[in-house]
Design a protein around this motif. Structure first.
Motif, PDB file in Angstrom:
ATOM      1  N   VAL A 111      14.921   0.157  17.327  1.00  0.00           N
ATOM      2  CA  VAL A 111      14.109   1.238  16.994  1.00  0.00           C
ATOM      3  C   VAL A 111      13.460   0.630  15.364  1.00  0.00           C
ATOM      4  CG1 VAL A 111      13.642   3.632  16.384  1.00  0.00           C
ATOM      5  CG2 VAL A 111      14.886   2.952  18.196  1.00  0.00           C
ATOM      6  N   GLY A 112      13.956   0.363  14.732  1.00  0.00           N
ATOM      7  CA  GLY A 112      13.498  -0.125  13.299  1.00  0.00           C
ATOM      8  C   GLY A 112      12.612  -1.255  13.415  1.00  0.00           C
ATOM      9  N   TRP A 113      12.961  -2.228  14.188  1.00  0.00           N
ATOM     10  CA  TRP A 113      11.970  -3.287  14.306  1.00  0.00           C
ATOM     11  C   TRP A 113      10.847  -2.946  15.029  1.00  0.00           C
ATOM     12  CZ3 TRP A 113      16.407  -6.799  17.129  1.00  0.00           C
ATOM     13  CH2 TRP A 113      17.216  -7.291  16.211  1.00  0.00           C
ATOM     14  N   TRP A 114      10.669  -2.006  15.732  1.00  0.00           N
ATOM     15  CA  TRP A 114       9.627  -1.225  16.728  1.00  0.00           C
ATOM     16  C   TRP A 114       8.797  -0.650  15.487  1.00  0.00           C
ATOM     17  CZ3 TRP A 114       6.782  -2.061  20.865  1.00  0.00           C
ATOM     18  CH2 TRP A 114       6.044  -1.316  21.167  1.00  0.00           C
ATOM     19  N   LYS A 115       9.470   0.164  14.605  1.00  0.00           N
ATOM     20  CA  LYS A 115       8.868   0.669  13.607  1.00  0.00           C
ATOM     21  C   LYS A 115       8.142  -0.126  12.776  1.00  0.00           C
ATOM     22  CE  LYS A 115      11.091   5.264  13.892  1.00  0.00           C
ATOM     23  NZ  LYS A 115      11.999   6.197  13.305  1.00  0.00           N
ATOM     24  N   ARG A 116       8.840  -1.091  12.222  1.00  0.00           N
ATOM     25  CA  ARG A 116       8.127  -2.261  11.394  1.00  0.00           C
ATOM     26  C   ARG A 116       6.773  -2.785  12.206  1.00  0.00           C
ATOM     27  NH1 ARG A 116      13.241  -5.071  10.823  1.00  0.00           N
ATOM     28  NH2 ARG A 116      14.559  -3.415  10.158  1.00  0.00           N
ATOM     29  N   LEU A 117       7.000  -3.164  13.459  1.00  0.00           N
ATOM     30  CA  LEU A 117       5.862  -3.645  14.246  1.00  0.00           C
ATOM     31  C   LEU A 117       4.884  -2.714  14.126  1.00  0.00           C
ATOM     32  CD1 LEU A 117       5.276  -6.478  15.745  1.00  0.00           C
ATOM     33  CD2 LEU A 117       5.931  -5.166  17.879  1.00  0.00           C
ATOM     34  N   ALA A 119       4.167  -0.405  11.905  1.00  0.00           N
ATOM     35  CA  ALA A 119       3.737  -0.325  10.259  1.00  0.00           C
ATOM     36  C   ALA A 119       2.919  -1.554   9.975  1.00  0.00           C
ATOM     37  CB  ALA A 119       4.966  -0.302   9.454  1.00  0.00           C
ATOM     38  N   LEU A 120       3.331  -2.882  10.550  1.00  0.00           N
ATOM     39  CA  LEU A 120       2.464  -4.111  10.440  1.00  0.00           C
ATOM     40  C   LEU A 120       1.264  -3.796  10.932  1.00  0.00           C
ATOM     41  CD1 LEU A 120       2.480  -7.047   9.432  1.00  0.00           C
ATOM     42  CD2 LEU A 120       3.422  -7.397  11.759  1.00  0.00           C
ATOM     43  N   LYS A 121       1.069  -3.132  12.287  1.00  0.00           N
ATOM     44  CA  LYS A 121      -0.045  -2.915  12.885  1.00  0.00           C
ATOM     45  C   LYS A 121      -0.993  -2.057  12.008  1.00  0.00           C
ATOM     46  CE  LYS A 121      -1.996  -1.175  17.231  1.00  0.00           C
ATOM     47  NZ  LYS A 121      -1.825  -0.625  18.545  1.00  0.00           N
ATOM     48  N   GLU A 122      -0.524  -1.317  11.671  1.00  0.00           N
ATOM     49  CA  GLU A 122      -1.357  -0.123  10.813  1.00  0.00           C
ATOM     50  C   GLU A 122      -1.783  -0.926   9.425  1.00  0.00           C
ATOM     51  OE1 GLU A 122      -2.516   2.924  11.353  1.00  0.00           O
ATOM     52  OE2 GLU A 122      -1.696   2.415  13.415  1.00  0.00           O
ATOM     53  N   GLU A 123      -0.651  -1.569   8.563  1.00  0.00           N
ATOM     54  CA  GLU A 123      -1.221  -2.028   7.177  1.00  0.00           C
ATOM     55  C   GLU A 123      -1.991  -3.368   7.287  1.00  0.00           C
ATOM     56  OE1 GLU A 123       2.690  -2.273   5.742  1.00  0.00           O
ATOM     57  OE2 GLU A 123       3.087  -0.005   5.920  1.00  0.00           O
ATOM     58  N   LYS A 124      -1.429  -4.218   8.475  1.00  0.00           N
ATOM     59  CA  LYS A 124      -2.172  -5.802   8.418  1.00  0.00           C
ATOM     60  C   LYS A 124      -2.449  -5.957   9.925  1.00  0.00           C
ATOM     61  CE  LYS A 124       0.537  -7.153   4.485  1.00  0.00           C
ATOM     62  NZ  LYS A 124       1.507  -8.262   4.162  1.00  0.00           N
ATOM     63  N   PRO A 125      -3.513  -5.162  10.357  1.00  0.00           N
ATOM     64  CA  PRO A 125      -3.743  -5.677  11.717  1.00  0.00           C
ATOM     65  C   PRO A 125      -4.233  -6.914  12.198  1.00  0.00           C
ATOM     66  CG  PRO A 125      -5.639  -4.268  10.655  1.00  0.00           C
ATOM     67  CD  PRO A 125      -4.349  -4.427   9.681  1.00  0.00           C
ATOM     68  N   LYS A 126      -4.678  -7.774  11.134  1.00  0.00           N
ATOM     69  CA  LYS A 126      -5.217  -9.080  11.469  1.00  0.00           C
ATOM     70  C   LYS A 126      -3.642  -9.940  11.763  1.00  0.00           C
ATOM     71  CE  LYS A 126      -9.625  -8.893   9.520  1.00  0.00           C
ATOM     72  NZ  LYS A 126     -10.368  -9.456   8.456  1.00  0.00           N
ATOM     73  N   MET A 127      -2.953  -9.829  10.741  1.00  0.00           N
ATOM     74  CA  MET A 127      -1.703 -10.645  10.909  1.00  0.00           C
ATOM     75  C   MET A 127      -0.671  -9.895  12.079  1.00  0.00           C
ATOM     76  SD  MET A 127       1.096 -11.316   7.812  1.00  0.00           S
ATOM     77  CE  MET A 127       2.626 -11.899   8.169  1.00  0.00           C
TER      78      MET A 127
END
Length: 194
Positions: A111-117, A119-127
């Protein structure tokens, strides 16, 4: 506190499966030297059977769900008869508690990995886009090069052997060897740059 509560709930849900879970845990952790061979032999026979029968996806899925439903119905009823009395030792109860705790930890990590993913989508969509697309392309290429059933066999075999490899220190041994080699390479590169 919350993890202890989740662990207690999981213990209660899996109580009928306790003996089977403990037996499976002993096999997965290789308590006897022949357990890895038996594990790989059973896995190989199962996958050879699937290869020989060559069921369609729908047939394979329905048979798998049917076996899971049968196990869910029969195991809590038959396990006490097969494994003996319902009297658990303190050691068995403690190990069952550890297993349930590890399952809760693993669920929380996923669940933590999914939340980080997310969060990455929200914060750095290109990355996020670049890393997800490149990862999926790599997986698609591997899937194209290796037969589906064989790839599944390798993944299942690795996952079944992982607890034993971890228990016997094989993973930590090779991870430390890899770290040493990487550190040597980095030091050599630093010396060349000086």
């Amino acid at each position: 506190r919350l993890r202890a509560q989740e662990t207690a709930q999981l213990e209660e849900q899996l109580q009928g499966w306790g003996e089977v879970i403990l037996a499976g845990d002993r096999v997965l952790r290789w308590e006897k030297p022949w357990f890895p061979g038996a594990l790989m032999g059973a896995t190989t026979v199962l996958f050879l059977l699937i290869y020989y029968l060559d069921p369609s996806v729908l047939t394979g899925l329905s048979c798998t769900v049917m076996l899971l439903c049968l196990a869910d119905y029969l195991v809590p009823t038959l396990a006490p008869r097969v494994f003996g009395s319902n009297k658990w030792t303190t050691e068995q109860q403690q190990r069952f508690h550890e297993i349930c705790g590890n399952l809760v930890k693993t669920q929380r990590r996923i669940v933590g990995w999914w939340k980080r993913l997310c969060a990455l989508k929200e914060e750095k969509p290109k990355m996020y886009f670049a890393s997800v697309i490149s990862s999926l392309l790599a997986v698609a290429w591997i899937g194209q090069q290796v037969h589906n059933l064989f790839l599944t066999y390798l993944i299942v075999s690795f996952l079944l052997l992982l607890p034993g490899l971890n228990q016997h220190g094989v993973i930590s041994k090779y991870a430390s060897m890899a770290k040493r080699e990487i550190n040597k390479l980095l030091k050599q590169k630093e010396k060349k740059n000086e």
